[in-house]
Design a protein around this motif. Structure first.
Motif, mmCIF file in Angstrom:
data_model
loop_
_atom_site.group_PDB
_atom_site.id
_atom_site.type_symbol
_atom_site.label_atom_id
_atom_site.label_comp_id
_atom_site.label_asym_id
_atom_site.label_seq_id
_atom_site.Cartn_x
_atom_site.Cartn_y
_atom_site.Cartn_z
ATOM 1 N N ASP A 112 25.583 -98.594 0.471
ATOM 2 C CA ASP A 112 24.568 -99.527 0.989
ATOM 3 C C ASP A 112 23.342 -98.782 1.510
ATOM 4 O O ASP A 112 22.200 -99.208 1.284
ATOM 5 N N GLU A 113 23.565 -97.679 2.226
ATOM 6 C CA GLU A 113 22.451 -96.901 2.774
ATOM 7 C C GLU A 113 21.589 -96.313 1.652
ATOM 8 O O GLU A 113 20.352 -96.383 1.695
ATOM 9 N N ILE A 114 22.234 -95.752 0.639
ATOM 10 C CA ILE A 114 21.495 -95.162 -0.476
ATOM 11 C C ILE A 114 20.770 -96.240 -1.268
ATOM 12 O O ILE A 114 19.609 -96.070 -1.674
ATOM 13 N N ARG A 115 21.427 -97.379 -1.479
ATOM 14 C CA ARG A 115 20.789 -98.475 -2.210
ATOM 15 C C ARG A 115 19.542 -98.959 -1.478
ATOM 16 O O ARG A 115 18.502 -99.233 -2.088
ATOM 17 N N GLY A 116 19.623 -99.039 -0.152
ATOM 18 C CA GLY A 116 18.469 -99.459 0.624
ATOM 19 C C GLY A 116 17.311 -98.472 0.525
ATOM 20 O O GLY A 116 16.144 -98.874 0.454
ATOM 21 N N MET A 117 17.620 -97.161 0.504
ATOM 22 C CA MET A 117 16.578 -96.148 0.375
ATOM 23 C C MET A 117 15.901 -96.238 -0.986
ATOM 24 O O MET A 117 14.676 -96.089 -1.096
ATOM 25 N N VAL A 118 16.685 -96.498 -2.029
ATOM 26 C CA VAL A 118 16.111 -96.627 -3.367
ATOM 27 C C VAL A 118 15.224 -97.853 -3.456
ATOM 28 O O VAL A 118 14.129 -97.815 -4.039
ATOM 29 N N GLU A 119 15.672 -98.970 -2.882
ATOM 30 C CA GLU A 119 14.870 -100.195 -2.910
ATOM 31 C C GLU A 119 13.548 -100.000 -2.170
ATOM 32 O O GLU A 119 12.510 -100.525 -2.569
ATOM 33 N N GLU A 120 13.579 -99.233 -1.094
ATOM 34 C CA GLU A 120 12.388 -99.043 -0.278
ATOM 35 C C GLU A 120 11.451 -97.990 -0.851
ATOM 36 O O GLU A 120 10.221 -98.155 -0.840
ATOM 37 N N GLN A 121 12.004 -96.892 -1.398
ATOM 38 C CA GLN A 121 11.178 -95.760 -1.803
ATOM 39 C C GLN A 121 11.132 -95.545 -3.314
ATOM 40 O O GLN A 121 10.334 -94.757 -3.800
ATOM 41 N N GLY A 122 12.018 -96.213 -4.056
ATOM 42 C CA GLY A 122 12.077 -96.022 -5.496
ATOM 43 C C GLY A 122 12.998 -94.908 -5.933
ATOM 44 O O GLY A 122 13.418 -94.844 -7.081
ATOM 45 N N SER A 123 13.324 -93.997 -5.016
ATOM 46 C CA SER A 123 14.236 -92.891 -5.290
ATOM 47 C C SER A 123 14.664 -92.286 -3.961
ATOM 48 O O SER A 123 14.169 -92.674 -2.902
ATOM 49 N N VAL A 124 15.576 -91.328 -4.023
ATOM 50 C CA VAL A 124 16.025 -90.608 -2.838
ATOM 51 C C VAL A 124 15.618 -89.136 -2.994
ATOM 52 O O VAL A 124 15.951 -88.503 -4.000
ATOM 53 N N SER A 125 14.888 -88.631 -2.023
ATOM 54 C CA SER A 125 14.448 -87.240 -2.061
ATOM 55 C C SER A 125 15.086 -86.472 -0.905
ATOM 56 O O SER A 125 15.090 -86.949 0.230
ATOM 57 N N VAL A 126 15.612 -85.303 -1.208
ATOM 58 C CA VAL A 126 16.220 -84.431 -0.199
ATOM 59 C C VAL A 126 15.546 -83.068 -0.295
ATOM 60 O O VAL A 126 15.401 -82.512 -1.392
ATOM 61 N N HIS A 127 15.155 -82.555 0.844
ATOM 62 C CA HIS A 127 14.444 -81.277 0.888
ATOM 63 C C HIS A 127 15.220 -80.298 1.756
ATOM 64 O O HIS A 127 15.541 -80.592 2.906
ATOM 65 N N CYS A 128 15.540 -79.128 1.193
ATOM 66 C CA CYS A 128 16.226 -78.083 1.953
ATOM 67 C C CYS A 128 15.196 -77.284 2.728
ATOM 68 O O CYS A 128 14.296 -76.668 2.145
#
Length: 281
Positions: free
Chosen positions: A235-251
Motif C-alpha cells: 500500500d505504501e509503495i502503491r501510494g508513492m507511485v500514484e503520487e510521484q509516478g515512480s519510486v526513487s531511492v538514493h544512496c
C-alpha cells in the motif's frame, strides 16, 4: 609490535579509497579534514578488533557539521559521508560539531550481536575524542594520531596490551606516547612507514607485519533496495507511485540512484509461483 613490551601499533595510509569518497560530494575543506581523520581512525580501530561484520564510527552535533559517519568491515572495505549546513570558514573540530557525541558501534555477524559505546565530543580533535572513548569505556589504553590531506589520509595507533610474561610497560608506554606526540601531519601523510617509524622509535626493536589492503565499496545494490521497499508494504509503495509516478531511492554513501517505475514497483510484491507449477514455453 614493540619486541619485549606489551605495546602494539598500527599505521594506515589511504589514497585511492579517500579519493573515491571525495568524488561523491564536494565537501568544504573543514568538513573534508574531519571526514578524512574519522576515516583513518575507523580503519585503525577495525584492524585492532576481532570481529566478523562492520564497525561504524559516527559523530553527531548541533553545529555546522551535523554528522560524520564511516563504516568499515572486518575485511577493511569502507564507505562514509558527512552532512553539513550553511557556509562557514575554516574552524576547529569542536566549533564545527557544537554539542555533539561520538558513537562507536560494532556489528558482529558471527554471534548476531551489536555493541555500542557513546561519549560526548569533548576533545579538540577527532583523536582526542577517541581517547576519551577509550578512557571512559575502560578498554585498553589507546592513543591515535591522525592527518587528512587533499590526496590522502593517514593515521597511527598505539595500544597498550595486557602484560603476560613481558616487561612492565608503564614507563615504556609513557615514553613511546611522548615520542609519537612529536609526529607532524605532513610526516604521517608523506613519509614511508619505515622512515616514519625510524624517525620516531629508532632506539626500539620493532617487528613489522605485512600490509593489508583497504578499499572503498558501497554495500548498496538493487536487491537490498528492493527488500527495503518490500518492508514498507504494498500500500505504501502503491501510494508513492500514484503520487510521484515512480519510486526513487538514493544512496547517500555512494550517491547512486535506484528508480522503480510502475511495473518495477508492482513486481516487488508478486509472489514466486510454487515449486512444480512453473510453466514452460
Amino acid at each position: 609490535m614493540f619486541e619485549g613490551c606489551a605495546v602494539r601499533g598500527k599505521l594506515v595510509h589511504l589514497d585511492q579509497s579517500w579519493r573515491a569518497i571525495l568524488e561523491r560530494y564536494d565537501y568544504p575543506q573543514p568538513v573534508r579534514r574531519i571526514l578524512g581523520e574519522t576515516m583513518a581512525a575507523t580503519v585503525l580501530l577495525a584492524s585492532t578488533v576481532k570481529f566478523e561484520g562492520q564497525i561504524t564510527v559516527q559523530i553527531q552535533g548541533d553545529g555546522p557539521l551535523t554528522m560524520v559517519v564511516i563504516q568499515c568491515s572486518n575485511k577493511l572495505v569502507l564507505r562514509g559521508l558527512a552532512r553539513w549546513q550553511g557556509e562557514f570558514d575554516d574552524a576547529k573540530f569542536e566549533q564545527l560539531m557544537g554539542n555533539g557525541k561520538m558513537i562507536i558501534s560494532i556489528e558482529n555477524y558471527a554471534d548476531n550481536q551489536r555493541y555500542q559505546g557513546v561519549v560526548p565530543v569533548t576533545g579538540a580533535t577527532v583523536a582526542e575524542s577517541l581517547r576519551e572513548y577509550f578512557d571512559r569505556s575502560e578498554q585498553l589504553p589507546t592513543r591515535l594520531w591522525l592527518a587528512s590531506g587533499d590526496e590522502a589520509v593517514a593515521g597511527m595507533l598505539l595500544q597498550r596490551m595486557p602484560e603476560h610474561g613481558v616487561a612492565p610497560a608503564e614507563d615504556f608506554w609513557d615514553r613511546v606516547c611522548l615520542l609519537a606526540s612529536t609526529i607532524k601531519s605532513e610526516e604521517l601523510l608523506e613519509l614511508p612507514e619505515r622512515q616514519l617509524l625510524n624517525r620516531l622509535f629508532n632506539e626500539d626493536d620493532l617487528r613489522l607485519f605485512d600490509r593489508l589492503p583497504v578499499s572503498f565499496r558501497c554495500s548498496c545494490n538493487r536487491e537490498r533496495v528492493e527488500n527495503m521497499l518490500r518492508s514498507l508494504g504494498a500500500d505504501e509503495i502503491r501510494g508513492m507511485v500514484e503520487e510521484q509516478g515512480s519510486v526513487s531511492v538514493h544512496c547517500e554513501f555512494c550517491n547512486k540512484g535506484y528508480e522503480f517505475d510502475r511495473v518495477d514497483s508492482a513486481g516487488l510484491f508478486l509472489a514466486d509461483p510454487p515449486v512444480g507449477e512453473q510453466s514452460l514455453h
